[in-house]
Motif scaffolding. Structure first.
Motif, PDB file in Angstrom:
ATOM      1  N   ARG A 200    -133.425  21.490  -0.172  1.00  0.00           N
ATOM      2  CA  ARG A 200    -132.832  22.366   0.835  1.00  0.00           C
ATOM      3  C   ARG A 200    -131.935  21.569   1.772  1.00  0.00           C
ATOM      4  O   ARG A 200    -130.839  22.021   2.129  1.00  0.00           O
TER       5      ARG A 200
ATOM      6  N   ILE B  97    -123.886  24.793   0.815  1.00  0.00           N
ATOM      7  CA  ILE B  97    -123.993  25.724  -0.307  1.00  0.00           C
ATOM      8  C   ILE B  97    -125.389  26.350  -0.323  1.00  0.00           C
ATOM      9  O   ILE B  97    -126.314  25.849   0.318  1.00  0.00           O
ATOM     10  N   GLU B  98    -125.528  27.427  -1.078  1.00  0.00           N
ATOM     11  CA  GLU B  98    -126.836  28.016  -1.340  1.00  0.00           C
ATOM     12  C   GLU B  98    -127.449  27.335  -2.572  1.00  0.00           C
ATOM     13  O   GLU B  98    -126.714  26.913  -3.477  1.00  0.00           O
ATOM     14  N   PRO B  99    -128.769  27.237  -2.638  1.00  0.00           N
ATOM     15  CA  PRO B  99    -129.409  26.596  -3.805  1.00  0.00           C
ATOM     16  C   PRO B  99    -129.006  27.219  -5.133  1.00  0.00           C
ATOM     17  O   PRO B  99    -128.905  26.517  -6.149  1.00  0.00           O
ATOM     18  N   GLU B 100    -128.774  28.520  -5.131  1.00  0.00           N
ATOM     19  CA  GLU B 100    -128.405  29.209  -6.374  1.00  0.00           C
ATOM     20  C   GLU B 100    -127.041  28.777  -6.908  1.00  0.00           C
ATOM     21  O   GLU B 100    -126.667  29.135  -8.032  1.00  0.00           O
ATOM     22  N   SER B 101    -126.304  27.983  -6.103  1.00  0.00           N
ATOM     23  CA  SER B 101    -125.000  27.476  -6.545  1.00  0.00           C
ATOM     24  C   SER B 101    -125.101  26.067  -7.128  1.00  0.00           C
ATOM     25  O   SER B 101    -124.083  25.525  -7.569  1.00  0.00           O
TER      26      SER B 101
ATOM     27  N   LEU C 116    -136.428  26.669  -5.698  1.00  0.00           N
ATOM     28  CA  LEU C 116    -135.412  27.180  -4.768  1.00  0.00           C
ATOM     29  C   LEU C 116    -134.296  27.932  -5.489  1.00  0.00           C
ATOM     30  O   LEU C 116    -133.362  28.420  -4.849  1.00  0.00           O
TER      31      LEU C 116
ATOM     32  N   ARG D 112    -139.600  20.982  -2.120  1.00  0.00           N
ATOM     33  CA  ARG D 112    -138.443  21.864  -1.977  1.00  0.00           C
ATOM     34  C   ARG D 112    -137.596  21.512  -0.766  1.00  0.00           C
ATOM     35  O   ARG D 112    -136.388  21.751  -0.747  1.00  0.00           O
TER      36      ARG D 112
ATOM     37  N   ARG E 261    -122.535  28.256 -10.768  1.00  0.00           N
ATOM     38  CA  ARG E 261    -123.005  26.934 -10.356  1.00  0.00           C
ATOM     39  C   ARG E 261    -121.785  26.080 -10.032  1.00  0.00           C
ATOM     40  O   ARG E 261    -120.958  25.800 -10.903  1.00  0.00           O
TER      41      ARG E 261
ATOM     42  N   CYS F 183    -128.658  20.870  -0.043  1.00  0.00           N
ATOM     43  CA  CYS F 183    -127.796  22.054  -0.117  1.00  0.00           C
ATOM     44  C   CYS F 183    -127.192  22.384   1.248  1.00  0.00           C
ATOM     45  O   CYS F 183    -125.996  22.702   1.347  1.00  0.00           O
ATOM     46  N   ASP F 184    -127.998  22.289   2.281  1.00  0.00           N
ATOM     47  CA  ASP F 184    -127.491  22.581   3.624  1.00  0.00           C
ATOM     48  C   ASP F 184    -126.368  21.626   4.001  1.00  0.00           C
ATOM     49  O   ASP F 184    -125.353  22.040   4.590  1.00  0.00           O
TER      50      ASP F 184
END
Length: 214
Positions: free
Chosen positions: A157, A165-169, A186, A153, A9, A160-161
């Motif tokens: 998104r 970054i990706e949501p998992e980060s 997400l 969601r 993260r 993050c965009d």
């Protein structure tokens, strides 16, 4: 021995009202108490379908402040609270104050190279008065500007965009569990905020992010 830190993260998404400011719930209870029912504003906005729709339309920028005030004042009158519509939205936020501990946390995160996105459901034209949002976060996502509100969601998104970054980060910090639940769909981790020091400890202990400077 296995570390308890959840790695991977690297970015923080953060709410505004109730996190960068003091509690929204307390502010709404204060405006209710002025006419004898502290819980009524929160009850209507969470359980009354007409009021819930009003709030959604207002936060997404589909109706103006004047329309929200007139219609929400009418809903409160239906439930026995005699209130003036004019200036109602401002009065509902009058008891919000800066949370300097959280602001210090954001400054520390960004100074340490952790990207931060502010993800906020707007509450009218005065929501951010007195704040330099660009000084708080690298990216600012306001519901009324993008036409989407938490816990959708889509708003996470977008954040993050824009951070790249990706949501998992990401980790989402919010004072409402429903908003964390939306982010979790997400893959965004969540921290339920109660105060700046507690949030700082959890970001550090759980995710290995920089601690609040002292």
């Amino acid at each position: 021995m296995t570390s308890s830190v959840e790695t991977g993260r690297t970015a923080v998404l953060i709410d505004f009202r109730g996190v960068v400011t003091t509690s929204v719930l307390s502010a709404f209870r204060s405006i209710g108490a002025e006419v004898g029912d502290a819980e009524l504003p929160l009850t209507l906005l969470s359980r009354d379908e007409a009021s819930r729709t009003l709030l959604s339309d207002y936060e997404c920028g589909r109706i103006c402040t004047d329309a929200f005030e007139e219609c929400f004042a009418r809903r409160r009158r239906v439930h026995g609270a005699q209130v003036e519509a004019d200036g109602l939205a401002a009065r509902m936020q009058a008891n919000l104050a800066r949370d300097e501990e959280t602001i210090e946390l954001l400054d520390g995160l960004r100074s340490a190279g952790v990207p931060v996105a502010l993800v906020s459901n707007a509450f009218g034209r005065d929501t951010y008065a007195g704040f330099d949002l660009g000084a708080l976060a690298d990216v600012v996502i306001i519901s009324s500007e993008v036409g989407i509100r938490k816990p959708s969601r889509r708003i996470y998104r977008i954040a993050c965009d824009r951070l790249g970054i990706e949501p998992e980060s990401a980790v989402m910090v919010d004072d409402l569990q429903q908003n964390l639940d939306g982010a979790a769909r997400l893959g965004i981790a969540g921290v339920l905020h109660s105060d700046g020091a507690g949030t700082a400890r959890e970001l550090h202990d759980r995710f290995g992010l920089p601690a609040l400077r002292r």
